[in-house]
Motif scaffolding. Structure first.
Motif, mmCIF file in Angstrom:
data_model
loop_
_atom_site.group_PDB
_atom_site.id
_atom_site.type_symbol
_atom_site.label_atom_id
_atom_site.label_comp_id
_atom_site.label_asym_id
_atom_site.label_seq_id
_atom_site.Cartn_x
_atom_site.Cartn_y
_atom_site.Cartn_z
ATOM 1 N N ARG A 70 5.841 -16.119 -11.324
ATOM 2 C CA ARG A 70 5.314 -15.982 -9.965
ATOM 3 C C ARG A 70 4.474 -14.720 -9.902
ATOM 4 N NH1 ARG A 70 6.151 -20.499 -9.867
ATOM 5 N NH2 ARG A 70 7.770 -21.610 -8.762
ATOM 6 N N GLU A 71 3.374 -14.784 -9.170
ATOM 7 C CA GLU A 71 2.529 -13.613 -8.990
ATOM 8 C C GLU A 71 3.229 -12.611 -8.090
ATOM 9 O OE1 GLU A 71 -1.059 -15.194 -7.365
ATOM 10 O OE2 GLU A 71 -1.929 -15.520 -9.347
ATOM 11 N N TYR A 72 3.046 -11.342 -8.405
ATOM 12 C CA TYR A 72 3.590 -10.273 -7.570
ATOM 13 C C TYR A 72 2.445 -9.363 -7.159
ATOM 14 C CZ TYR A 72 6.004 -6.107 -6.051
ATOM 15 O OH TYR A 72 6.441 -5.040 -5.306
ATOM 16 N N ASP A 73 2.359 -9.103 -5.872
ATOM 17 C CA ASP A 73 1.343 -8.214 -5.327
ATOM 18 C C ASP A 73 2.057 -7.098 -4.588
ATOM 19 O OD1 ASP A 73 -0.831 -6.981 -4.181
ATOM 20 O OD2 ASP A 73 -1.193 -8.557 -2.723
ATOM 21 N N LYS A 74 1.953 -5.871 -5.070
ATOM 22 C CA LYS A 74 2.682 -4.762 -4.459
ATOM 23 C C LYS A 74 2.258 -4.504 -3.013
ATOM 24 C CE LYS A 74 -0.151 -0.947 -6.132
ATOM 25 N NZ LYS A 74 -0.147 0.256 -6.944
ATOM 26 N N GLU A 75 1.111 -5.014 -2.619
ATOM 27 C CA GLU A 75 0.672 -4.868 -1.240
ATOM 28 C C GLU A 75 1.270 -5.934 -0.335
ATOM 29 O OE1 GLU A 75 -3.582 -4.630 -1.176
ATOM 30 O OE2 GLU A 75 -3.583 -3.244 -2.866
ATOM 31 N N GLY A 76 1.949 -6.912 -0.943
ATOM 32 C CA GLY A 76 2.630 -7.932 -0.156
ATOM 33 C C GLY A 76 1.749 -9.039 0.374
ATOM 34 N N ASN A 77 0.516 -9.140 -0.132
ATOM 35 C CA ASN A 77 -0.393 -10.173 0.348
ATOM 36 C C ASN A 77 -1.068 -10.841 -0.839
ATOM 37 O OD1 ASN A 77 -2.215 -11.823 1.579
ATOM 38 N ND2 ASN A 77 -3.384 -10.200 2.552
ATOM 39 N N HIS B 169 12.415 -10.579 0.246
ATOM 40 C CA HIS B 169 11.132 -11.071 0.739
ATOM 41 C C HIS B 169 10.835 -10.619 2.170
ATOM 42 C CE1 HIS B 169 10.349 -13.534 -2.789
ATOM 43 N NE2 HIS B 169 11.651 -13.751 -2.810
ATOM 44 N N GLN B 170 11.380 -9.476 2.548
ATOM 45 C CA GLN B 170 11.126 -8.923 3.870
ATOM 46 C C GLN B 170 9.757 -8.235 3.896
ATOM 47 O OE1 GLN B 170 13.186 -9.371 6.521
ATOM 48 N NE2 GLN B 170 14.269 -10.714 5.107
ATOM 49 N N PRO B 171 9.127 -8.148 5.064
ATOM 50 C CA PRO B 171 7.831 -7.463 5.161
ATOM 51 C C PRO B 171 7.952 -6.014 4.689
ATOM 52 C CG PRO B 171 8.368 -8.577 7.215
ATOM 53 C CD PRO B 171 9.589 -8.661 6.341
ATOM 54 N N ARG B 172 6.895 -5.519 4.062
ATOM 55 C CA ARG B 172 6.930 -4.146 3.567
ATOM 56 C C ARG B 172 5.647 -3.381 3.887
ATOM 57 N NH1 ARG B 172 6.963 -7.754 -0.744
ATOM 58 N NH2 ARG B 172 5.169 -7.636 -2.089
ATOM 59 N N ALA B 173 5.068 -3.725 5.009
ATOM 60 C CA ALA B 173 3.848 -3.032 5.428
ATOM 61 C C ALA B 173 4.132 -1.545 5.561
ATOM 62 C CB ALA B 173 3.351 -3.600 6.748
ATOM 63 N N GLY B 174 3.319 -0.738 4.925
ATOM 64 C CA GLY B 174 3.451 0.712 5.018
ATOM 65 C C GLY B 174 4.444 1.312 4.026
ATOM 66 N N GLU C 165 4.478 1.332 0.667
ATOM 67 C CA GLU C 165 3.812 2.044 -0.431
ATOM 68 C C GLU C 165 3.340 3.423 0.031
ATOM 69 O OE1 GLU C 165 2.381 2.185 -4.454
ATOM 70 O OE2 GLU C 165 3.602 0.670 -3.477
ATOM 71 N N ALA C 166 2.728 3.495 1.204
ATOM 72 C CA ALA C 166 2.249 4.777 1.726
ATOM 73 C C ALA C 166 3.414 5.732 1.987
ATOM 74 C CB ALA C 166 1.452 4.556 3.007
ATOM 75 N N LEU C 167 4.507 5.205 2.523
ATOM 76 C CA LEU C 167 5.691 6.030 2.772
ATOM 77 C C LEU C 167 6.229 6.616 1.473
ATOM 78 C CD1 LEU C 167 8.041 7.072 4.567
ATOM 79 C CD2 LEU C 167 9.183 4.902 4.072
ATOM 80 N N LEU C 168 6.338 5.792 0.442
ATOM 81 C CA LEU C 168 6.859 6.262 -0.839
ATOM 82 C C LEU C 168 5.955 7.321 -1.459
ATOM 83 C CD1 LEU C 168 8.108 2.894 -2.351
ATOM 84 C CD2 LEU C 168 9.481 4.687 -1.264
ATOM 85 N N VAL C 169 4.649 7.118 -1.353
ATOM 86 C CA VAL C 169 3.707 8.104 -1.882
ATOM 87 C C VAL C 169 3.832 9.418 -1.113
ATOM 88 C CG1 VAL C 169 1.243 8.653 -2.117
ATOM 89 C CG2 VAL C 169 2.107 6.409 -2.819
ATOM 90 N N ASP C 170 4.003 9.339 0.211
ATOM 91 C CA ASP C 170 4.124 10.539 1.029
ATOM 92 C C ASP C 170 5.348 11.379 0.671
ATOM 93 O OD1 ASP C 170 1.822 10.001 2.412
ATOM 94 O OD2 ASP C 170 2.835 9.196 4.186
ATOM 95 N N ILE C 171 6.464 10.734 0.361
ATOM 96 C CA ILE C 171 7.693 11.499 0.104
ATOM 97 C C ILE C 171 7.921 11.799 -1.371
ATOM 98 C CG2 ILE C 171 8.822 10.653 2.188
ATOM 99 C CD1 ILE C 171 10.475 8.776 0.455
ATOM 100 N N GLU C 172 7.142 11.145 -2.236
ATOM 101 C CA GLU C 172 7.313 11.357 -3.672
ATOM 102 C C GLU C 172 6.678 12.680 -4.092
ATOM 103 O OE1 GLU C 172 6.906 8.607 -7.557
ATOM 104 O OE2 GLU C 172 5.201 8.648 -6.216
ATOM 105 N N GLU C 173 7.342 13.346 -4.992
ATOM 106 C CA GLU C 173 6.831 14.593 -5.530
ATOM 107 C C GLU C 173 7.279 14.665 -6.974
ATOM 108 O OE1 GLU C 173 8.073 19.094 -4.688
ATOM 109 O OE2 GLU C 173 7.323 18.035 -2.924
ATOM 110 N N HIS C 174 6.383 15.044 -7.864
ATOM 111 C CA HIS C 174 6.732 15.105 -9.284
ATOM 112 C C HIS C 174 7.885 16.078 -9.499
ATOM 113 C CE1 HIS C 174 6.200 14.634 -13.531
ATOM 114 N NE2 HIS C 174 6.157 15.949 -13.680
ATOM 115 N N GLY C 175 8.900 15.626 -10.175
ATOM 116 C CA GLY C 175 10.032 16.490 -10.496
ATOM 117 C C GLY C 175 11.137 16.507 -9.455
ATOM 118 N N VAL C 176 10.966 15.793 -8.345
ATOM 119 C CA VAL C 176 12.018 15.781 -7.329
ATOM 120 C C VAL C 176 13.179 14.921 -7.852
ATOM 121 C CG1 VAL C 176 11.148 13.799 -6.017
ATOM 122 C CG2 VAL C 176 12.448 15.542 -4.849
#
Length: 100
Positions: free
Chosen positions: A28-35, A57-62, A64-75
């Motif tokens: 099955r194709e997987y699209d991390k953007e959910g579309n 299979h729940q909606p995941r709008a936003g 990816e942006a949330l994870l990028v915002d809170i991610e920090e190298h080495g945390v």
């Protein structure tokens, strides 16, 4: 001319979850953007059918942006989870207050 669909599906792909190689027709194709229906300019990753069934299979709008915002190298994982929990809690509390 156009190639037959059956020859395209004989290609082998790798499941991004378990690492198994499977025929494209068994994946099955997987699209991390959910579309996955918006295909322009995208390269899809693939999941075997078993891993796909185990996905949420729940909606995941936003998300990816949330994870990028809170991610920090080495945390640490613990700190990352605390940041994620706080961010989600803040977002949903704000949404509930706006609805009131």
């Amino acid at each position: 001319m156009w190639r037959s669909r059956s020859s395209r599906d004989r290609k082998t792909v790798v499941c991004i979850a378990c690492g198994d190689s499977v025929l494209r027709s068994a994946a099955r194709e997987y699209d991390k953007e959910g579309n996955r229906w918006e295909r322009h300019g995208k390269r899809f990753e693939h999941l075997c059918k078993s891993c796909y069934r185990n996905l949420c299979h729940q909606p995941r709008a936003g998300l990816e942006a949330l994870l990028v915002d809170i991610e920090e190298h080495g945390v640490s994982n613990e700190e990352f989870l605390h940041r994620y929990y706080d961010a989600v809690k803040t977002e949903y509390e704000s949404a509930e207050e706006r609805e009131r």
